[in-house]
Write an enzyme that holds these catalytic residues in place. Structure first.
Site, PDB file in Angstrom:
ATOM      1  N   CYS A 138       5.169  -5.130  -0.094  1.00  0.00           N
ATOM      2  CA  CYS A 138       3.757  -4.863  -0.325  1.00  0.00           C
ATOM      3  C   CYS A 138       2.928  -5.910   0.404  1.00  0.00           C
ATOM      4  O   CYS A 138       3.266  -7.083   0.355  1.00  0.00           O
ATOM      5  CB  CYS A 138       3.469  -4.933  -1.828  1.00  0.00           C
ATOM      6  SG  CYS A 138       1.746  -4.888  -2.262  1.00  0.00           S
ATOM      7  N   PRO A 139       1.865  -5.593   1.097  1.00  0.00           N
ATOM      8  CA  PRO A 139       1.210  -4.278   1.180  1.00  0.00           C
ATOM      9  C   PRO A 139       1.613  -3.462   2.409  1.00  0.00           C
ATOM     10  O   PRO A 139       0.989  -2.458   2.675  1.00  0.00           O
ATOM     11  CB  PRO A 139      -0.251  -4.686   1.300  1.00  0.00           C
ATOM     12  CG  PRO A 139      -0.206  -5.900   2.161  1.00  0.00           C
ATOM     13  CD  PRO A 139       1.076  -6.616   1.825  1.00  0.00           C
TER      14      PRO A 139
END
Lengths: 176, 79
Positions: B14-15
């Site tokens: 993430c992201p």
């Protein structure tokens, strides 16, 4: 008389286009971990189609300063301060376990080995996704940082009213 | 599940999977399905959330592999 007929669906779609969700982030901290969190939220929000503004102030300005470039304020106090307070996205220290640079270097190695983007990469991604970046003029002056030592792509140099004007329309406003 | 375009985000945390998805989806035409392959468990919640905000349709989520080396396949239909 000619009445203009507006298709409700199209009108609403346009409204959504012009008034997307807005996110504002005040980045006060210059710690690598905190700036990283701010950039992850910023890039994530931009990827979700939200309009994002980052307002850099105080130590947060270090994240948007060019590396190895020093401003030369006229007074010796701010000049001395500049020697101690080095800027640059890749030079930010961890808020804990910095250990004179050793801890931060180790953390960066772990991140790189795990293909996690660092601050410089996240900054590039943020700019790529049109995240708006604002530098606070008051703290630039206070800390003796001249605007030509900031990285390219800073959209505005502004103050509190600009921030509030953006935050007023924001559905997510964070202070980091 | 059948997809028109595949996006490999293996190894990314993430992201990045979401950012790569938001870039890739632009290459599709409405109605086409994008398959996002990820080994980040967060994608199970993040992809539906991303779809909810962006308006694309979450049409499926598959899990493959052993418990410690799971691979997730998210299917997103472009709105």
């Amino acid at each position: 008389m000619n009445a203009t007929h507006i298709e409700p669906a199209t009108a609403l779609a346009e409204l959504k286009e012009t008034k997307p969700d807005k996110v504002t982030l005040v980045v006060l901290s210059g710690d690598m971990d905190r700036v990283m969190a701010a950039l992850i939220i910023a890039t994530g929000a931009a990827a979700m189609g939200m309009q994002v503004t980052m307002f850099f102030t105080f130590w947060g300005l270090n994240a948007i300063r060019k590396e190895n470039v020093s401003s030369s304020p006229k007074d010796w106090l701010r000049r001395a301060f500049g020697w101690l307070n080095k800027g640059g996205a890749s030079r930010l220290p961890l808020s804990r376990f910095h250990f004179g640079g050793l801890g931060t270097t180790m953390m960066k190695k772990v991140m790189k080995d795990n293909r996690m983007p660092g601050i410089p990469e996240l900054m590039e991604t943020a700019k790529d996704l049109d995240v708006k970046m604002i530098a606070c003029t008051t703290t630039l002056g206070l800390m003796g940082i001249s605007k030509d030592t900031l990285i390219d792509g800073i959209d505005q140099l502004a103050g509190v009213s600009t921030y509030l004007n953006e935050a007023r329309h924001g559905s997510v406003n964070l202070f980091i | 599940m059948q997809a028109d375009v595949k996006l490999d985000t293996l190894g990314y945390f993430c992201p990045m999977p979401i950012i790569l998805t938001s870039k890739k989806i632009k290459e599709l035409v409405p109605g086409q399905v994008l398959e996002v392959i990820s080994d980040d468990e967060g994608i199970k919640k993040d992809m539906p959330a991303w779809c909810e905000t962006t308006g694309h349709a979450m049409v499926g989520m598959e899990e493959e592999g052993a418990a410690d080396k799971k691979v997730y396949k998210a299917y997103v239909k472009k709105a």
